[in-house]
Motif scaffolding. Structure first.
Motif, short mmCIF file in Angstrom:
data_model
loop_
_atom_site.label_atom_id
_atom_site.label_comp_id
_atom_site.label_asym_id
_atom_site.label_seq_id
_atom_site.Cartn_x
_atom_site.Cartn_y
_atom_site.Cartn_z
N UNK A 50 7.87 -4.59 -5.17
CA UNK A 50 6.60 -4.68 -5.91
C UNK A 50 5.71 -5.80 -5.39
N UNK A 51 4.45 -5.45 -5.12
CA UNK A 51 3.47 -6.45 -4.68
C UNK A 51 3.39 -6.63 -3.18
N UNK A 52 4.31 -6.06 -2.42
CA UNK A 52 4.35 -6.30 -0.97
C UNK A 52 3.02 -5.97 -0.28
N UNK A 53 2.40 -4.86 -0.64
CA UNK A 53 1.21 -4.39 0.07
C UNK A 53 -0.09 -4.87 -0.57
N UNK A 54 -0.01 -5.52 -1.70
CA UNK A 54 -1.22 -5.92 -2.42
C UNK A 54 -2.13 -6.88 -1.65
N UNK A 55 -1.61 -7.82 -0.84
CA UNK A 55 -2.51 -8.73 -0.11
C UNK A 55 -3.30 -8.06 1.01
N UNK A 56 -2.97 -6.82 1.36
CA UNK A 56 -3.53 -6.20 2.56
C UNK A 56 -4.83 -5.46 2.27
N UNK A 57 -5.82 -6.21 1.81
CA UNK A 57 -7.11 -5.62 1.45
C UNK A 57 -7.89 -5.12 2.66
N UNK A 58 -7.58 -5.64 3.84
CA UNK A 58 -8.36 -5.29 5.03
C UNK A 58 -7.80 -4.10 5.80
N UNK A 59 -6.74 -3.48 5.30
CA UNK A 59 -6.20 -2.31 6.00
C UNK A 59 -7.28 -1.25 6.18
N UNK A 60 -7.40 -0.74 7.41
CA UNK A 60 -8.37 0.30 7.69
C UNK A 60 -7.79 1.66 7.31
N UNK A 61 -8.63 2.67 7.29
CA UNK A 61 -8.15 4.02 7.08
C UNK A 61 -7.13 4.37 8.15
N UNK A 62 -6.02 4.97 7.75
CA UNK A 62 -4.89 5.27 8.65
C UNK A 62 -4.23 4.01 9.21
N UNK A 63 -4.47 2.87 8.58
CA UNK A 63 -3.99 1.61 9.13
C UNK A 63 -2.53 1.29 8.84
N UNK A 64 -1.91 2.01 7.89
CA UNK A 64 -0.52 1.73 7.52
C UNK A 64 0.35 2.94 7.85
N UNK A 65 1.43 2.71 8.62
CA UNK A 65 2.37 3.79 8.96
C UNK A 65 3.73 3.48 8.35
N UNK A 66 4.16 4.34 7.42
CA UNK A 66 5.45 4.18 6.73
C UNK A 66 6.39 5.36 7.01
N UNK A 67 6.04 6.20 7.93
CA UNK A 67 6.81 7.43 8.16
C UNK A 67 8.19 7.12 8.74
N UNK A 68 9.08 8.11 8.63
CA UNK A 68 10.44 8.05 9.21
C UNK A 68 11.27 6.90 8.63
N UNK A 69 11.13 6.66 7.34
CA UNK A 69 12.00 5.74 6.61
C UNK A 69 12.77 6.53 5.55
N UNK A 70 14.03 6.20 5.30
CA UNK A 70 14.86 6.96 4.35
C UNK A 70 14.67 6.52 2.90
#
Length: 341
Positions: A269-289
């Motif tokens: 919880x809260x891990x991604x909250x500081x990342x206000x500047x992420x661009x569109x398509x800027x985060x890749x979380x694929x291929x995790x179980x």
């Protein structure tokens, strides 16, 4: 009588121009065997496999850019580089280099770019990159097991360092402490096993950090705390199974983050909250179980609000429980998640 000194001066000036023109023409016509010379740039390119020795003989003295690639050259010394004192860029791609001499760059005080991609370098001597104001150093795809701080001088001008594709098992902390201006660091495709606390504290100007395709299974919670200028962070294809809750605290400028192909089952919880500047398509979380239970609710809610920021959000899927395996996290309902408590 007053005109004669002026006439004499003009005559001498004309001779100097003529001599200079002759020297220029001599350089333009001079070129080593198996190389091509471009006097107007002035640049030399040597890319013939039969070349087995550094082509010092015949190199135009005014050469500023030299590229040697796809040859069988095995060593380069300080003496070789003395033939081109005005050199600014030296590109040595895909050769058979095994040895570089100590104080290699002493005779090229203007050199700012050195590329040694895909050679056979397993060890480099002390002081090898001192004496030149290097801004870019590429050692990609060699056989280096260690990156030594004594390669370079203190307070180096380097802004770009590429050590990818080697055999490093540790982040070269003592080397990085000499690189206060570093903006791009590539350590991908090595054998790094962990990122220790304080290992990256000195590179506060870093904008791009590539750690993908290593063996990282742990990241200290404070490791990125001084990297306020970071805009790109690649952690793809490691063995990370959990992340500290405050790992990205302070990364207000981060635009791209890749966590693809790790072993993550939950996002704290809260891990991604500081990342206000992420661009569109800027985060890749694929291929995790991902384990789609009540502990995944934070990620589920974040995805609902920030779908555009995720690269191919439908590929963020459940691995467990069996009843939800293969489902997109976005497609789940809160009831389905709570049912897996």
């Amino acid at each position: 009588m007053l005109m004669q000194p002026e006439h004499s001066t003009m005559k001498s000036w004309c001779i100097l121009v003529s001599l200079g023109l002759v020297c220029f023409l001599h350089d333009a016509l001079s070129c080593p065997t198996l190389c091509r010379c471009y006097p107007r740039r002035p640049e030399v390119v040597c890319n013939m496999a039969p070349l087995t020795e550094y082509p010092s003989e015949g190199l135009p003295e005014n050469t500023t850019q030299l590229t040697i690639m796809f040859t069988n050259i095995t060593s380069i010394s300080e003496k070789h580089l003395n033939a081109t004192p005005l050199l600014r860029g030296l590109h040595l791609y895909v050769n058979q280099l095994q040895n570089l001499s100590s104080h290699l760059l002493r005779g090229v005080p203007l050199l700012h770019t050195l590329e040694l991609t895909e050679n056979k370098l397993s060890h480099l001597p002390l002081h090898v990159f001192k004496h030149a104001p290097l801004r870019s150093l590429v050692l990609k795809n060699n056989l280096l097991q260690k990156a030594d701080a004594d390669w370079i001088s203190k307070d180096s001008n380097l802004t770009w360092l590429d050590l990818s594709g080697n055999l490093l098992t540790k982040i070269p902390t003592t080397l990085l402490q000499k690189l206060p201006r570093l903006e791009n660091l590539d350590l991908s495709d090595n054998r790094l096993e962990k990122i220790s606390a304080n290992s990256l504290d000195s590179v506060t100007k870093l904008e791009r950090l590539n750690l993908q395709n290593n063996k990282l299974d742990a990241v200290d919670a404070s490791v990125f705390q001084n990297m306020h200028n970071l805009t790109y962070l690649f952690l793809t294809r490691n063995k990370l199974d959990k992340l500290p809750q405050n790992l990205f605290q302070g990364l207000a400028k981060l635009e791209h983050l890749s966590l693809e192909d790790n072993q993550l089952t939950h996002i704290p919880p809260g891990l991604l909250d500081p990342l206000d500047s992420l661009e569109n398509d800027g985060l890749d979380l694929s291929a995790n179980p991902f384990l789609c239970d009540e502990n995944l609710q934070y990620l589920w809610r974040w995805l609902q609000k920030n779908k555009k920021k995720v690269f191919l959000p439908e590929t963020v899927t459940c691995a467990k429980p069996q009843s939800l395996a293969g489902r997109s996290v976005l497609s789940l309902t809160e009831t389905e998640l709570n049912a897996q408590s």
